[in-house]
Motif scaffolding. Sequence first.
Motif, PDB file in Angstrom:
ATOM      1  N   SER A 131       0.826  -1.325  -0.066  1.00 18.24           N
ATOM      2  CA  SER A 131       0.156   0.027   0.010  1.00 18.24           C
ATOM      3  C   SER A 131       0.839   1.141   0.071  1.00 18.24           C
ATOM      4  CB  SER A 131      -0.874   0.090   1.422  1.00 18.24           C
ATOM      5  OG  SER A 131      -0.121   0.249   2.365  1.00 18.24           O
ATOM      6  N   GLY A 132       2.167   0.979   0.157  1.00 16.11           N
ATOM      7  CA  GLY A 132       3.100   2.231   0.130  1.00 16.11           C
ATOM      8  C   GLY A 132       3.140   2.959   1.515  1.00 16.11           C
ATOM      9  N   LYS A 133       2.780   2.270   2.527  1.00  9.21           N
ATOM     10  CA  LYS A 133       3.016   2.803   3.887  1.00  9.21           C
ATOM     11  C   LYS A 133       4.496   2.507   4.473  1.00  9.21           C
ATOM     12  CE  LYS A 133      -1.725   2.015   5.521  1.00  9.21           C
ATOM     13  NZ  LYS A 133      -2.487   1.202   6.532  1.00  9.21           N
ATOM     14  N   ALA A 134       5.101   1.749   3.912  1.00 10.79           N
ATOM     15  CA  ALA A 134       6.599   1.491   4.259  1.00 10.79           C
ATOM     16  C   ALA A 134       7.400   2.333   3.567  1.00 10.79           C
ATOM     17  CB  ALA A 134       7.090  -0.010   3.658  1.00 10.79           C
ATOM     18  N   PRO A 135       8.314   3.009   4.275  1.00  3.14           N
ATOM     19  CA  PRO A 135       9.329   4.102   3.496  1.00  3.14           C
ATOM     20  C   PRO A 135      10.284   3.359   2.538  1.00  3.14           C
ATOM     21  CG  PRO A 135      10.250   3.432   5.708  1.00  3.14           C
ATOM     22  CD  PRO A 135       8.943   2.844   5.425  1.00  3.14           C
ATOM     23  N   VAL A 136      10.424   4.074   1.307  1.00  2.00           N
ATOM     24  CA  VAL A 136      11.496   3.536   0.327  1.00  2.00           C
ATOM     25  C   VAL A 136      12.889   4.269   0.534  1.00  2.00           C
ATOM     26  CG1 VAL A 136      11.919   4.128  -1.927  1.00  2.00           C
ATOM     27  CG2 VAL A 136       9.530   3.891  -1.408  1.00  2.00           C
ATOM     28  N   GLY A 137      13.757   3.386   0.470  1.00  2.00           N
ATOM     29  CA  GLY A 137      15.207   3.652   0.757  1.00  2.00           C
ATOM     30  C   GLY A 137      15.563   3.968   2.207  1.00  2.00           C
ATOM     31  N   LYS A 138      14.881   3.309   3.146  1.00  3.12           N
ATOM     32  CA  LYS A 138      15.138   3.500   4.535  1.00  3.12           C
ATOM     33  C   LYS A 138      15.281   1.935   4.995  1.00  3.12           C
ATOM     34  CE  LYS A 138      13.850   5.270   9.020  1.00  3.12           C
ATOM     35  NZ  LYS A 138      12.718   5.430   9.875  1.00  3.12           N
ATOM     36  N   ARG A 139      16.137   1.639   5.854  1.00  2.00           N
ATOM     37  CA  ARG A 139      16.148   0.264   6.462  1.00  2.00           C
ATOM     38  C   ARG A 139      15.221  -0.187   7.516  1.00  2.00           C
ATOM     39  NH1 ARG A 139      20.186  -3.234   7.024  1.00  2.00           N
ATOM     40  NH2 ARG A 139      20.145  -4.510   8.692  1.00  2.00           N
ATOM     41  N   SER A 159      12.409   1.875  -4.825  1.00  4.23           N
ATOM     42  CA  SER A 159      11.333   2.858  -5.498  1.00  4.23           C
ATOM     43  C   SER A 159      10.753   1.929  -6.532  1.00  4.23           C
ATOM     44  CB  SER A 159      12.074   4.138  -6.293  1.00  4.23           C
ATOM     45  OG  SER A 159      12.836   3.843  -7.259  1.00  4.23           O
ATOM     46  N   ASN A 160      11.380   0.804  -7.145  1.00  5.81           N
ATOM     47  CA  ASN A 160      10.412   0.094  -8.090  1.00  5.81           C
ATOM     48  C   ASN A 160       9.753  -0.940  -7.477  1.00  5.81           C
ATOM     49  OD1 ASN A 160      12.248  -1.739  -7.231  1.00  5.81           O
ATOM     50  ND2 ASN A 160      13.373  -2.122  -8.977  1.00  5.81           N
ATOM     51  N   GLY A 161       9.610  -0.828  -6.062  1.00  4.33           N
ATOM     52  CA  GLY A 161       8.780  -1.863  -5.390  1.00  4.33           C
ATOM     53  C   GLY A 161       9.462  -3.436  -4.991  1.00  4.33           C
ATOM     54  N   VAL A 162      10.831  -3.393  -5.388  1.00  5.00           N
ATOM     55  CA  VAL A 162      11.515  -4.569  -5.012  1.00  5.00           C
ATOM     56  C   VAL A 162      12.171  -4.222  -3.467  1.00  5.00           C
ATOM     57  CG1 VAL A 162      13.397  -6.077  -5.528  1.00  5.00           C
ATOM     58  CG2 VAL A 162      11.725  -5.208  -7.268  1.00  5.00           C
ATOM     59  N   PHE A 163      11.855  -5.385  -2.741  1.00  8.22           N
ATOM     60  CA  PHE A 163      12.587  -5.173  -1.262  1.00  8.22           C
ATOM     61  C   PHE A 163      14.063  -5.792  -1.505  1.00  8.22           C
ATOM     62  CE2 PHE A 163      13.701  -6.470   3.303  1.00  8.22           C
ATOM     63  CZ  PHE A 163      13.328  -5.231   3.775  1.00  8.22           C
ATOM     64  N   GLU A 164      15.193  -5.015  -1.297  1.00  4.61           N
ATOM     65  CA  GLU A 164      16.724  -5.474  -1.427  1.00  4.61           C
ATOM     66  C   GLU A 164      16.964  -5.901  -0.126  1.00  4.61           C
ATOM     67  OE1 GLU A 164      18.853  -5.986  -3.847  1.00  4.61           O
ATOM     68  OE2 GLU A 164      17.435  -5.331  -5.499  1.00  4.61           O
ATOM     69  N   ALA A 165      16.867  -7.261   0.344  1.00  5.38           N
ATOM     70  CA  ALA A 165      17.390  -7.653   1.687  1.00  5.38           C
ATOM     71  C   ALA A 165      18.887  -7.880   1.910  1.00  5.38           C
ATOM     72  CB  ALA A 165      16.249  -8.965   1.773  1.00  5.38           C
TER      73      ALA A 165
END
Length: 140
Positions: free
Chosen positions: A45-53, A112-118
């Motif tokens: 839904s976009g509630k998670a911040p982009v670019g933040k751990r 920003s593309n919606g992929v979670f880099e773990a």
Amino acid sequence: MRPIRKRRLALVVSVLVGAALATTLALLALNQNLDLFYPPADVVSGKAPVGKRIRAGGMVEMDSVLHGIDGLEVRFRVADMQANSFAVHYQGILPDLFREGQGIIATGELQSNGVFEADLLLAKHDENYMPPELAEIIPH
């Protein structure tokens, strides 16, 4: 004002300034190391911040795990039981208990593309254990 009172006042002021500085530095350090948890619904839904751990978790979707050629790269989808899912990219050795249909918590950054880099994956360790963050969103 007497010289002794001036020295006492200077000492009290320096102690207070030092304590305020130490408290500020401690709070900044804690804030930088804080990883908030987001379930799949919040990531989608976009509630998670982009670019933040952050930490995000749920169940590894069935038939979604794709291994790279080098054996260390893996892509998969994480979902909850309400049809929310997001893509995860991980470069490294997978936990021994990692498999489709298992609960995981991934630590990293949402791109920003919606992929979670773990950069860290945690898998549940036995049949009865469920991390508290996942227990709230997944009925068992």
